[in-house]
Write an enzyme that holds these catalytic residues in place. Sequence first.
Site, PDB file in Angstrom:
ATOM      1  N   TYR A 152       3.510  11.811   6.219  1.00  0.00           N
ATOM      2  CA  TYR A 152       3.790  11.540   4.320  1.00  0.00           C
ATOM      3  C   TYR A 152       3.917  13.214   3.482  1.00  0.00           C
ATOM      4  O   TYR A 152       2.662  13.383   3.742  1.00  0.00           O
ATOM      5  CB  TYR A 152       2.998  10.441   3.697  1.00  0.00           C
ATOM      6  N   ASP A 237      -6.217   7.248   7.900  1.00  0.00           N
ATOM      7  CA  ASP A 237      -5.747   6.694   6.433  1.00  0.00           C
ATOM      8  C   ASP A 237      -5.020   5.398   7.021  1.00  0.00           C
ATOM      9  O   ASP A 237      -3.918   5.422   7.445  1.00  0.00           O
ATOM     10  CB  ASP A 237      -4.478   7.592   5.802  1.00  0.00           C
ATOM     11  N   ILE A 239      -4.366   2.830   4.893  1.00  0.00           N
ATOM     12  CA  ILE A 239      -3.715   2.214   3.338  1.00  0.00           C
ATOM     13  C   ILE A 239      -3.007   1.330   3.832  1.00  0.00           C
ATOM     14  O   ILE A 239      -2.444   0.503   3.043  1.00  0.00           O
ATOM     15  CB  ILE A 239      -3.327   2.744   2.891  1.00  0.00           C
ATOM     16  N   LYS A 276      -0.556  -0.771  -1.378  1.00  0.00           N
ATOM     17  CA  LYS A 276      -0.024  -1.041  -0.095  1.00  0.00           C
ATOM     18  C   LYS A 276      -0.190  -2.341   0.036  1.00  0.00           C
ATOM     19  O   LYS A 276       0.378  -4.054   0.555  1.00  0.00           O
ATOM     20  CB  LYS A 276       0.240  -0.347   0.890  1.00  0.00           C
TER      21      LYS A 276
END
Length: 480
Positions: A152, A237, A239, A276
């Site tokens: 990201y 992470d 998410i 998300k």
Amino acid sequence: MALGNNSHQLLSKIATNDKHGENSPYFDGWKAYDSNPFHPTKNPQGVIQMGLAENQLCFDLIQEWIRNNPKASICTAEGVNQFKYIANFQDYHGLPEFRNAVANFMSKVRGGRVRFDPDRILMSGGATGANELIMFCLADPGDAFLVPSPYYPAFVRDLCWRTRTQLIPVECHSSNNFKITREALEEAYEKAKEGNINVKGLIITNPSNPLGTTLDRETLKSIVGFINEKNIHLVCDEIYAATVFRAPSFVSVSEVMQDIEHCKKDLIHIIYSLSKDLGLPGFRVGIVYSYNDEVVNSGRKMSSFGLVSSQTQYFLAALLSDDEFVERFLAESARRLAARHSHFTKGLEKVNITCLPSNAGLFFWMNLRGLLKEKTFEGEMMLWRVIINEVKLNVSPGSAFNCSEPGWYRVCFANMDDETVDVALMRIRAFVGKETGKPPKELKRWKSNLRLSFSNSRRFDENVMSPHSPMPHSPLVRAT
């Protein structure tokens, strides 16, 4: 000029440095969209936003729930009696009912195979704030975290800008679908140590942004084994955990920990968000879940800088505690994501464009290596400039994600309606020239533009604002 220099000297190094990451083609694409946004009737020739990882496919389900549950809001006649209590609530721990609901939701997303302790949940302003909070807890300026590539782009901002930590890429390759290997981890770790860099941990995204893939159990075990051996932290992470829309199912690091003997749990931390999975980025709900008592204690103190509003906590506690709604939402969201992903990727297959096989996320990893005039990152950028300036699609080039190979692009598919998807597909087909087997009239002009170089493509550069220009809607605020 003197005034500018004087102003620069009056500001802090954090305010004036360029470590925020906005000077990237990832954000340039956002600026191109901001300056000429697509609208089906008002601006049908505008840029279609395909660089935004938003989940807009299930808003109707949440809106229906809100209409049926007016007591969930303190701004309705049915819920206003709770106004004083919620407006005055200031506990850093957060509303107990909110932490319980989030813990239960996280468990549901993981198939109920693991339980989460509400007392280990720390709040922050979205995943951006959660990422920064965990960095402030774990690292000092100059310390480094390994991160598998592609990754990201805004990690540079979230993890490094104000904490002054650094990221060290772990190179992954298309030859094995960008899988994280123990060999790649060891190589990156040893290279950092040779450079006298203090490696404090490893960061992984699962499901992956930008790949749209999930990590299998064996890979996760290998990763946990690696950080245990090196005695460094693991930040996971997760998410996109509830955006998995086809097999294989999502496996959380929290599950794998249970299977590993002598696992150093205090080295493992999970980043989560409702931006998300529920499509609520505007609610700014970020979560740090840590198995380390000291991180929980210090992180809770730090969370005072980015608490989730008590009004938002109150609403979400009610929403997430409705088990029937949550089950229906998760199932329907997966169904709609699968349908949209299939429609889009099959549309690309008709013009011989392939994508990395994926099963999660709000995007796919598109392979345009065959369209590169030059098999280089400069060639990738040349093609990207044509796509965004001529085809008017804001897709994100792989180099912005620190991909080790040129020719890959991230395409977001869940932030638009069906009609806009079809317009985007039509533009791509026209660009490739195979919609009907007869190249459209525009194709010749587009093909000639593939030969653009950086030196003669200034028209695009002049159409977007400088990466350093103040923007009323900075993409840094919304980037995902």
